[in-house]
Write a protein that holds these residues in place. Structure first.
Motif, PDB file in Angstrom:
ATOM      1  N   LYS A  69       0.815  -1.247   0.004  1.00 20.47           N
ATOM      2  CA  LYS A  69       0.068  -0.166  -0.227  1.00 20.47           C
ATOM      3  C   LYS A  69       0.901   1.198   0.076  1.00 20.47           C
ATOM      4  N   ASP A  70       1.913   1.403   0.824  1.00 23.10           N
ATOM      5  CA  ASP A  70       2.775   2.493   0.819  1.00 23.10           C
ATOM      6  C   ASP A  70       3.399   2.560  -0.478  1.00 23.10           C
TER       7      ASP A  70
ATOM      8  N   GLN B 117       0.689   4.259  -2.699  1.00 22.52           N
ATOM      9  CA  GLN B 117       0.318   5.466  -2.385  1.00 22.52           C
ATOM     10  C   GLN B 117       1.442   6.690  -2.708  1.00 22.52           C
ATOM     11  N   ASN B 118       2.729   6.147  -2.443  1.00 24.01           N
ATOM     12  CA  ASN B 118       3.668   7.127  -2.989  1.00 24.01           C
ATOM     13  C   ASN B 118       3.838   7.281  -4.550  1.00 24.01           C
TER      14      ASN B 118
END
Length: 68
Positions: A32-33, A36-37
């Motif tokens: 997810k990170d 998202q980035n």
């Protein structure tokens, strides 16, 4: 770069951003990170291209603000 190429680049970045945002719905928590980035960076690039198109060519590219 001609105007048509710049508009095509802008539209391709929008398409890529939509694709990346879809990954957020289906990826596991460990990814997810990352997605998202990636979405944040695509958004930054879109804003810069939009600003340049508006300043250079006087093209109004509307944004829909869902927070309103």
């Amino acid at each position: 770069m001609v105007l048509e190429d710049k508009l095509a680049k802008y539209n391709q970045i929008k398409i890529d951003l939509l694709k990346m945002s879809k990954h957020l719905d289906f990826c596991d928590e460990t990814q997810k990170d990352l997605y998202q980035n990636i979405c944040v960076e695509y958004s930054k690039e879109l804003k810069e291209i939009k600003k340049a198109l508006e300043q250079t060519y006087g093209i109004e590219i509307c944004n829909y603000d869902i927070s309103k």
